[in-house]
Design an enzyme around this catalytic site. Structure first.
Site, PDB file in Angstrom:
ATOM      1  N   HIS A  13       0.512  -1.469   0.200  1.00  0.00           N
ATOM      2  CA  HIS A  13      -0.442  -0.307   0.330  1.00  0.00           C
ATOM      3  C   HIS A  13       1.306   1.153  -0.165  1.00  0.00           C
ATOM      4  O   HIS A  13       1.652   1.936   1.086  1.00  0.00           O
ATOM      5  CB  HIS A  13      -1.264  -0.215   1.295  1.00  0.00           C
ATOM      6  CG  HIS A  13      -1.811   1.164   1.476  1.00  0.00           C
ATOM      7  ND1 HIS A  13      -3.164   1.010   1.380  1.00  0.00           N
ATOM      8  CD2 HIS A  13      -1.723   2.719   0.721  1.00  0.00           C
ATOM      9  CE1 HIS A  13      -3.463   2.336   1.374  1.00  0.00           C
ATOM     10  NE2 HIS A  13      -3.062   3.213   1.096  1.00  0.00           N
ATOM     11  N   HIS A  15       1.287   5.575  -1.963  1.00  0.00           N
ATOM     12  CA  HIS A  15       0.640   6.721  -2.480  1.00  0.00           C
ATOM     13  C   HIS A  15       1.785   7.579  -3.058  1.00  0.00           C
ATOM     14  O   HIS A  15       3.073   7.972  -1.986  1.00  0.00           O
ATOM     15  CB  HIS A  15       0.430   7.669  -1.761  1.00  0.00           C
ATOM     16  CG  HIS A  15      -1.105   7.270  -0.718  1.00  0.00           C
ATOM     17  ND1 HIS A  15      -1.967   6.862  -1.423  1.00  0.00           N
ATOM     18  CD2 HIS A  15      -0.982   5.835   0.292  1.00  0.00           C
ATOM     19  CE1 HIS A  15      -3.128   6.562  -0.555  1.00  0.00           C
ATOM     20  NE2 HIS A  15      -2.201   6.320   0.555  1.00  0.00           N
ATOM     21  N   ARG A  17       1.441   9.696  -5.426  1.00  0.00           N
ATOM     22  CA  ARG A  17       1.624  10.646  -5.885  1.00  0.00           C
ATOM     23  C   ARG A  17       1.621  11.231  -7.211  1.00  0.00           C
ATOM     24  O   ARG A  17       2.239  10.349  -8.190  1.00  0.00           O
ATOM     25  CB  ARG A  17       1.660  12.703  -5.205  1.00  0.00           C
ATOM     26  CG  ARG A  17       1.384  11.985  -3.835  1.00  0.00           C
ATOM     27  CD  ARG A  17       0.377  11.610  -3.083  1.00  0.00           C
ATOM     28  NE  ARG A  17       0.599  12.060  -1.747  1.00  0.00           N
ATOM     29  CZ  ARG A  17      -0.269  11.467  -1.069  1.00  0.00           C
ATOM     30  NH1 ARG A  17      -2.183  10.927  -1.864  1.00  0.00           N
ATOM     31  NH2 ARG A  17      -0.439  11.376   0.389  1.00  0.00           N
ATOM     32  N   LYS A  99      -9.587  -0.078  -6.022  1.00  0.00           N
ATOM     33  CA  LYS A  99      -9.817   0.214  -4.120  1.00  0.00           C
ATOM     34  C   LYS A  99     -11.621   0.939  -4.116  1.00  0.00           C
ATOM     35  O   LYS A  99     -11.877   1.147  -5.026  1.00  0.00           O
ATOM     36  CB  LYS A  99      -8.552   1.127  -4.347  1.00  0.00           C
ATOM     37  CG  LYS A  99      -8.722   1.734  -2.905  1.00  0.00           C
ATOM     38  CD  LYS A  99      -7.783   1.482  -1.652  1.00  0.00           C
ATOM     39  CE  LYS A  99      -8.127   2.039  -0.997  1.00  0.00           C
ATOM     40  NZ  LYS A  99      -6.923   1.748   0.405  1.00  0.00           N
ATOM     41  N   HIS A 136     -10.679   0.528   2.414  1.00  0.00           N
ATOM     42  CA  HIS A 136     -10.790   2.137   3.198  1.00  0.00           C
ATOM     43  C   HIS A 136     -11.168   1.655   4.212  1.00  0.00           C
ATOM     44  O   HIS A 136     -12.788   1.814   3.944  1.00  0.00           O
ATOM     45  CB  HIS A 136      -9.904   3.192   2.597  1.00  0.00           C
ATOM     46  CG  HIS A 136     -10.159   4.067   4.109  1.00  0.00           C
ATOM     47  ND1 HIS A 136      -8.803   4.971   4.068  1.00  0.00           N
ATOM     48  CD2 HIS A 136     -10.500   4.442   4.852  1.00  0.00           C
ATOM     49  CE1 HIS A 136      -8.650   5.620   4.746  1.00  0.00           C
ATOM     50  NE2 HIS A 136      -9.825   5.230   5.706  1.00  0.00           N
ATOM     51  N   HIS A 174      -4.555  -0.840   6.296  1.00  0.00           N
ATOM     52  CA  HIS A 174      -3.715  -0.300   7.045  1.00  0.00           C
ATOM     53  C   HIS A 174      -4.772   0.208   8.635  1.00  0.00           C
ATOM     54  O   HIS A 174      -5.378   1.150   9.089  1.00  0.00           O
ATOM     55  CB  HIS A 174      -4.166   1.383   6.779  1.00  0.00           C
ATOM     56  CG  HIS A 174      -5.114   1.594   5.978  1.00  0.00           C
ATOM     57  ND1 HIS A 174      -6.065   1.635   6.271  1.00  0.00           N
ATOM     58  CD2 HIS A 174      -4.776   2.536   5.195  1.00  0.00           C
ATOM     59  CE1 HIS A 174      -7.067   2.148   5.625  1.00  0.00           C
ATOM     60  NE2 HIS A 174      -6.283   2.782   4.320  1.00  0.00           N
ATOM     61  N   ASP A 247       1.658   2.314   3.692  1.00  0.00           N
ATOM     62  CA  ASP A 247       0.963   3.218   3.360  1.00  0.00           C
ATOM     63  C   ASP A 247       1.270   4.977   3.896  1.00  0.00           C
ATOM     64  O   ASP A 247       0.785   5.956   4.237  1.00  0.00           O
ATOM     65  CB  ASP A 247      -0.623   3.691   4.539  1.00  0.00           C
ATOM     66  CG  ASP A 247      -2.125   4.804   4.138  1.00  0.00           C
ATOM     67  OD1 ASP A 247      -1.510   4.963   2.996  1.00  0.00           O
ATOM     68  OD2 ASP A 247      -2.530   4.583   5.165  1.00  0.00           O
TER      69      ASP A 247
END
Ligand code: NCD
Ligand code: ZN
Length: 345
Positions: A13, A15, A17, A99, A136, A174, A247
């Site tokens: 997991h 990110h 960007r 997701k 999530h 998470h 995360d």
């Protein structure tokens, strides 16, 4: 000096960007991890295979020459997701998973799902073709206390999904509570959970330590110590239902330290060192490989990586760097509130 060799880890997991932030943070992950599942919550989000393909190319271009790293792409589910595109993108290997963000649950989740019942045909298709669902797991009803949103999601939504679709491979991402740990443990074989390093290292006091600490604000929000302990126990146990998903969620410092600061902890840089320290403190280094390198690939029906990495315990603690400079701003690097003696070589 203590040394430990383990199979190269994966981060299930992340990110990354886009643009300048992406260029700055991809090497922080590709240095230690062989594979990662990349979150689709860009603005606008990754909705179709074609978006993911362009995004994957941007990531590939940012990987330093000597790193061998594979980004696994995801689609962002909405109530209008194109089921045919989702199926084709999964079958041709472009997309690894989808997701589910409940609308409004976290950063860039406004176009997420308002009512899970409205996406049942998509989830049924995913179950049929063996495509993993990443969740999530927080309700967004503002009447529910922020510290209870995960627990209520499990009761109101996850339970329903697991009953309706027992063959769907689900990752509750998470996780932050003892309730999630016990739910996952007793859940069916297709249900597993990822855990972040910051939820293993900190409890909610860290958000309010001698003042407000925006860099420890993430979603799901940090919980009480009893929950942190349950997460540590799950991670160090070796139980195959729990694995690493960092995360890591970079934001500009100015956006974290603002009147309405955004959620996310950027932890990629020292993640493996921090985990080694936590496993060592809990006399469980023998299980770190399961958590970082075996349980996740097993859940996703993949082979473990063939490469290895070495963890070395120094006699002096790591001197953490504070931030990574990006454009005219920076991204603050996560560090726990205890010394870390482990280094990756
Ligand atoms: C993530 C982000 O910044 O994109 N933030 C976070 O606090 N974890 C989104 C998410 O995974 O919830
Ligand atoms: Zn995330």
């Amino acid at each position: 000096m203590q040394e430990l060799e383990i199979i190269k880890p994966d981060d299930w997991h992340v990110h990354f960007r886009e643009g300048s932030i992406l260029k700055a943070v991809v090497p922080e992950t590709s240095r230690h991890f062989a594979r990662a599942i990349v979150m689709p919550n860009l603005s606008p989000p990754i909705l179709e295979g074609a978006d993911a393909s362009i995004y994957q190319k941007e990531i590939m271009d940012a990987i330093p020459e000597n790193d061998e790293f594979s980004p696994f792409m995801t689609l962002y589910l909405t109530e209008n997701t194109n089921c045919k595109n989702l199926e084709d993108s999964f079958k041709n290997g472009l997309i690894f998973a989808a997701k589910l963000y409940p609308a409004g649950a976290t950063t860039n989740s406004d176009s997420g799902v308002k009512n899970i019942k409205n996406i049942m045909p998509i989830l049924e298709k995913m179950s049929e073709i063996g495509m993993p669902l990443l969740i999530h797991g927080e309700v967004t009803n503002k009447e529910i206390d922020i510290f209870d949103r995960e627990k209520v999601f499990i009761e109101n939504n996850l339970e329903f999904l697991c009953k309706e679709l027992p063959d769907l491979k689900i990752t509750l991402e998470h996780i932050t509570t003892k309730d999630a740990v016990s739910y996952i443990k007793q859940g069916n074989k297709n249900l597993a959970a990822s855990i972040t390093p910051h939820h293993l290292a900190l409890n909610r006091n860290s958000i309010f330590l001698n003042g407000i600490k925006p860099h420890n604000y993430c979603l799901p929000i940090l919980k009480r110590e009893v929950h942190r302990k349950a997460l540590v126990e799950a991670a160090i146990s070796g139980n195959s239902k729990f694995f690493l998903g960092t995360d890591t969620a970079p934001h500009f410092k100015k956006d974290k330290e603002s009147e309405c600061g955004c959620a996310g902890v950027f932890n990629a840089t020292y993640c493996m060192s921090i985990l080694a320290e936590i496993f060592d403190q809990n006399k469980s280094l023998n299980n770190i490989e399961r958590f970082t390198s075996l349980n996740g690939s097993n859940h996703y029906s993949l082979q473990p990586n063939s490469k290895k990495i070495k963890l070395v315990k120094r006699t002096y603690p790591i001197n953490f760097m504070d931030r990574i400079e990006v454009e005219k701003d920076s991204i603050v690097v996560f560090k726990p509130d205890f010394p870390v003696f482990w280094e990756i070589v």
